[in-house]
Design an enzyme around this catalytic site. Structure first.
Site, PDB file in Angstrom:
ATOM      1  N   HIS A  59      33.759  49.350  41.094  1.00 51.71           N
ATOM      2  CA  HIS A  59      34.753  49.227  42.170  1.00 51.71           C
ATOM      3  C   HIS A  59      36.073  48.719  41.578  1.00 51.71           C
ATOM      4  O   HIS A  59      36.160  48.497  40.363  1.00 51.71           O
ATOM      5  CB  HIS A  59      34.223  48.333  43.293  1.00 51.71           C
ATOM      6  CG  HIS A  59      33.838  46.941  42.885  1.00 51.71           C
ATOM      7  ND1 HIS A  59      34.717  46.053  42.294  1.00 51.71           N
ATOM      8  CD2 HIS A  59      32.663  46.276  42.985  1.00 51.71           C
ATOM      9  CE1 HIS A  59      34.110  44.905  42.066  1.00 51.71           C
ATOM     10  NE2 HIS A  59      32.844  45.020  42.461  1.00 51.71           N
ATOM     11  N   LYS A 119      29.493  45.215  49.765  1.00 54.02           N
ATOM     12  CA  LYS A 119      28.845  46.431  50.271  1.00 54.02           C
ATOM     13  C   LYS A 119      28.577  46.310  51.762  1.00 54.02           C
ATOM     14  O   LYS A 119      28.782  47.248  52.516  1.00 54.02           O
ATOM     15  CB  LYS A 119      27.525  46.647  49.523  1.00 54.02           C
ATOM     16  CG  LYS A 119      27.606  47.773  48.518  1.00 54.02           C
ATOM     17  CD  LYS A 119      26.216  48.254  48.145  1.00 54.02           C
ATOM     18  CE  LYS A 119      25.862  47.780  46.747  1.00 54.02           C
ATOM     19  NZ  LYS A 119      24.498  47.918  46.333  1.00 54.02           N
ATOM     20  N   LYS A 175      36.241  39.136  51.498  1.00 54.77           N
ATOM     21  CA  LYS A 175      35.578  39.360  50.227  1.00 54.77           C
ATOM     22  C   LYS A 175      35.140  40.822  50.173  1.00 54.77           C
ATOM     23  O   LYS A 175      34.702  41.372  51.180  1.00 54.77           O
ATOM     24  CB  LYS A 175      34.361  38.432  50.174  1.00 54.77           C
ATOM     25  CG  LYS A 175      33.682  38.463  48.846  1.00 54.77           C
ATOM     26  CD  LYS A 175      32.445  37.595  48.810  1.00 54.77           C
ATOM     27  CE  LYS A 175      31.694  38.000  47.565  1.00 54.77           C
ATOM     28  NZ  LYS A 175      30.292  37.819  47.584  1.00 54.77           N
ATOM     29  N   HIS A 230      36.174  45.742  39.025  1.00 59.93           N
ATOM     30  CA  HIS A 230      35.896  46.061  37.617  1.00 59.93           C
ATOM     31  C   HIS A 230      37.089  46.792  36.997  1.00 59.93           C
ATOM     32  O   HIS A 230      37.448  46.562  35.844  1.00 59.93           O
ATOM     33  CB  HIS A 230      34.649  46.949  37.494  1.00 59.93           C
ATOM     34  CG  HIS A 230      33.445  46.427  38.220  1.00 59.93           C
ATOM     35  ND1 HIS A 230      32.807  47.135  39.218  1.00 59.93           N
ATOM     36  CD2 HIS A 230      32.787  45.255  38.116  1.00 59.93           C
ATOM     37  CE1 HIS A 230      31.788  46.420  39.672  1.00 59.93           C
ATOM     38  NE2 HIS A 230      31.757  45.278  39.027  1.00 59.93           N
ATOM     39  N   HIS A 265      26.138  34.639  47.236  1.00 58.32           N
ATOM     40  CA  HIS A 265      25.386  35.786  47.761  1.00 58.32           C
ATOM     41  C   HIS A 265      24.755  35.550  49.118  1.00 58.32           C
ATOM     42  O   HIS A 265      24.155  36.457  49.688  1.00 58.32           O
ATOM     43  CB  HIS A 265      24.333  36.236  46.732  1.00 58.32           C
ATOM     44  CG  HIS A 265      24.958  36.750  45.477  1.00 58.32           C
ATOM     45  ND1 HIS A 265      25.250  35.941  44.402  1.00 58.32           N
ATOM     46  CD2 HIS A 265      25.400  37.980  45.144  1.00 58.32           C
ATOM     47  CE1 HIS A 265      25.839  36.655  43.457  1.00 58.32           C
ATOM     48  NE2 HIS A 265      25.937  37.889  43.884  1.00 58.32           N
TER      49      HIS A 265
HETATM   50  N1  MSP Z   1      27.493  41.362  33.691  1.00 53.24           N
HETATM   51  C1  MSP Z   1      28.275  40.205  33.928  1.00 53.24           C
HETATM   52  C2  MSP Z   1      29.284  39.991  32.825  1.00 53.24           C
HETATM   53  C3  MSP Z   1      28.711  39.864  31.458  1.00 53.24           C
HETATM   54  S1  MSP Z   1      29.947  39.714  30.255  1.00 53.24           S
HETATM   55  C4  MSP Z   1      29.186  39.242  28.858  1.00 53.24           C
HETATM   56  C5  MSP Z   1      29.012  40.374  35.254  1.00 53.24           C
HETATM   57  N2  MSP Z   1      29.158  41.622  35.692  1.00 53.24           N
HETATM   58  S2  MSP Z   1      29.917  42.034  37.049  1.00 53.24           S
HETATM   59  O1  MSP Z   1      29.640  43.437  37.213  1.00 53.24           O
HETATM   60  O2  MSP Z   1      29.552  41.186  38.113  1.00 53.24           O
HETATM   61  O3  MSP Z   1      31.419  41.910  36.736  1.00 53.24           O
HETATM   62  C6  MSP Z   1      32.137  40.728  36.972  1.00 53.24           C
HETATM   63  C7  MSP Z   1      33.577  40.954  36.567  1.00 53.24           C
HETATM   64  O4  MSP Z   1      34.117  42.075  37.311  1.00 53.24           O
HETATM   65  C8  MSP Z   1      34.519  39.828  36.902  1.00 53.24           C
HETATM   66  O5  MSP Z   1      34.515  38.795  35.924  1.00 53.24           O
HETATM   67  C9  MSP Z   1      35.841  40.544  36.935  1.00 53.24           C
HETATM   68  O6  MSP Z   1      36.221  40.877  35.641  1.00 53.24           O
HETATM   69  C10 MSP Z   1      35.467  41.831  37.668  1.00 53.24           C
HETATM   70  N3  MSP Z   1      35.522  41.686  39.123  1.00 53.24           N
HETATM   71  C11 MSP Z   1      34.521  41.926  40.007  1.00 53.24           C
HETATM   72  N4  MSP Z   1      34.974  41.744  41.278  1.00 53.24           N
HETATM   73  C12 MSP Z   1      36.259  41.373  41.258  1.00 53.24           C
HETATM   74  C13 MSP Z   1      37.215  41.044  42.244  1.00 53.24           C
HETATM   75  N5  MSP Z   1      36.945  41.058  43.527  1.00 53.24           N
HETATM   76  N6  MSP Z   1      38.447  40.686  41.823  1.00 53.24           N
HETATM   77  C14 MSP Z   1      38.783  40.675  40.502  1.00 53.24           C
HETATM   78  N7  MSP Z   1      37.905  40.962  39.543  1.00 53.24           N
HETATM   79  C15 MSP Z   1      36.626  41.303  39.881  1.00 53.24           C
HETATM   80  O7  MSP Z   1      29.459  39.376  35.783  1.00 53.24           O
END
Ligand code: MSP
Length: 468
Positions: A17, A293, A290, A20, A145
């Site tokens: 999304h 899903k 926030k 990421h 969560h």
């Molecule tokens: N798999 C772990 C990370 C391991 S790194 C060794 C993880 N994955 S995650 O899919 O949950 O990704 C989290 C990351 O996605 C956040 O740290 C950020 O970089 C990005 N984001 C996810 N949602 C976000 C927002 N709503 N806003 C900004 N960044 C976001 O954690």
């Protein structure tokens, strides 16, 4: 100079999304800026595929964890391709090269006496893939969560964080490990002061993971597995001199603790230097809520690309709020902003300038040599102030647009051709200079502009950002 930049590796429990995309685009911009400077740049991203969270999602989809991971990893790759993200390597934690590196690293931790066997009794939130304390619960639920965590009693191997915590604190306070922005540095130092507990490096009851080499009842804890991607992708245990440390690691604020504390501690324990810099950006919400899903407000970056093109989507995602702070995205504003800044802004300026030069000066202008690098702009980029850097370029184009209006160039070309030629040449040279700064952000548009204004005969061409 070498420059190694990383993003987090994303869980493959669901498709990508814009959260990421935000981090990955930021890394792409910084990596491209370094490449353009001539640095030997390595940009790593990838996917985090082990653990209970992914195994559960696969189960719900009726697939094996590996088949499910294969599918979702492809979705990440194609989303990044659609956004014009040019990574050097994409690591998946189920790849043999990663698994071999993880096994080797854990062996070193054990040999260096950084691990011990113990029992974990407590709570675990699979959504967070993290152990959680009673204190952290809100109404008995995980605050992130909103689910009841699992009660866990199992044998785990633990990492002696206590042995390295003070050293990590020193690295951060002395900026040997630079943590930015300042609020994140403070938070990290706060965690050190508060004194974190030793953490598990293995799990007993999670089958979807890498077996612990000396204890087959255990798999490597998914966070330990995941953090190691930053070295396994560079060939660990055979790391060349330039392969590590990373120069810049970008993460969202949700995973600060893992990257500012656990990761450097693990590196110290294995005899490796910590990363040089960790930059922690904010989280955004969508229309005040926030992104989730269940609320159905998750934005797929591919939809933005379909609507606004790769460069349009890049612009909209990166320009919303200061990098390093939280922000809110108002989706209904996207169209307005695209039209104002790109269609009527950069796009229109470029086409009216090219048109005036084509019609009145036979497509030619007085070209200047490219200017010396702009220190102020470079400082914004190296300070990770990427939204400001992008805004400065866009407003630079806006200034030129104003100049055309104020000087009424469409009249001046008839009244005073020499004067008009001089002003238009200045504008065209400025456009070229701005396009070079724009290149890491909007690479396709920037290249088009550079080509158009470097041609022998400038032509108006097609609109770069058709109005929505
Ligand atoms: N798999 C772990 C990370 C391991 S790194 C060794 C993880 N994955 S995650 O899919 O949950 O990704 C989290 C990351 O996605 C956040 O740290 C950020 O970089 C990005 N984001 C996810 N949602 C976000 C927002 N709503 N806003 C900004 N960044 C976001 O954690």
């Amino acid at each position: 100079m070498k420059f190694y930049i990383t993003t987090p590796i994303y869980y493959v429990n669901a498709k990508p999304h814009i959260g990421h995309a935000y981090t990955t685009l930021a890394a792409d911009v910084i990596a491209r800026a370094h490449k353009l400077k001539g640095d030997d740049t390595f940009f790593l991203t990838g996917t985090d595929e082990h653990g209970a969270k992914v195994a559960e999602a696969a189960g719900l989809a009726g697939k094996s964890p590996q088949a499910f991971s294969d599918e979702i990893a492809e979705l990440f790759k194609s989303a990044w391709a659609n956004l014009g993200i040019e990574y050097s390597d994409f690591i998946r934690t189920t790849e043999p090269r990663h698994e071999a590196g993880v096994t080797a690293f854990l062996g070193v931790l054990k040999k260096n006496n950084a691990l011990y066997e113990g029992e974990y009794r407590g709570l675990y939130c699979t959504g967070c893939e993290n152990f959680i304390t009673e204190k952290e619960l809100v109404d008995g639920l995980c605050p992130v969560h909103k689910k009841k965590p699992q009660e866990v009693v199992e044998k785990n191997w633990f990492f002696k964080l206590s042995k390295y915590l003070a050293q990590v604190g020193e690295l951060i306070s002395s900026d040997k490990l630079k943590v930015g922005p300042n609020s994140a540095k403070k938070e990290a130092l706060g965690l050190v002061r508060q004194g974190l507990e030793d953490f598990s490096v293995s799990r007993e009851k999670v089958k979807w993971g890498i077996p612990l080499p000396w204890d087959e009842s255990q798999t490597v804890y998914v966070w330990v597995d995941a953090l190691l991607n930053y070295v396994t992708a560079r060939g660990y245990p055979q790391l060349s001199k330039t392969a590590w440390p990373a120069d810049l690691q970008l993460v969202g604020k949700d995973i600060l603790k893992f990257h500012a504390i656990y990761w450097p501690a693990m590196l110290l324990a294995a005899g490796l230097p910590p990363q040089r810099e960790l930059f922690v950006h904010g989280y955004f919400s969508i229309d005040g809520q926030k992104m989730s899903k269940s609320l159905g407000n998750v934005i797929d970056p591919n939809d933005l690309v379909k609507e606004y093109g790769a460069d349009g989507a890049r612009y909209l995602i990166l320009s919303q709020f200061p990098f390093g702070q939280d922000g809110d995205i108002k989706v209904e504003k996207f169209k307005e902003q695209f039209n104002a800044d790109l269609a009527n802004g950069i796009g229109n300026l470029v086409s009216r300038t090219a048109n005036l030069i084509e019609k009145n000066f036979d497509g030619a202008f007085d070209k200047k040599e490219p200017q010396a690098p702009d220190e102020g702009f470079d400082a914004l980029l190296s300070g990770n102030r990427i939204d400001e850097a992008l805004k400065s370029v866009v407003s630079g184009f806006g200034e030129l647009d104003k100049k055309i209006d104020e000087q009424k160039l469409w009249n001046l070309v008839k009244e005073n051709k020499n004067q008009a030629n001089k002003i238009l040449s200045d504008i065209a040279n400025e456009i070229l200079a701005l396009a070079r700064k724009l290149a890491p952000f909007l690479p396709v548009a920037a290249e088009k502009i550079i080509k158009q204004f470097s041609a022998k005969k400038i032509k108006k061409g097609e609109p770069m950002f058709p109005r929505k």
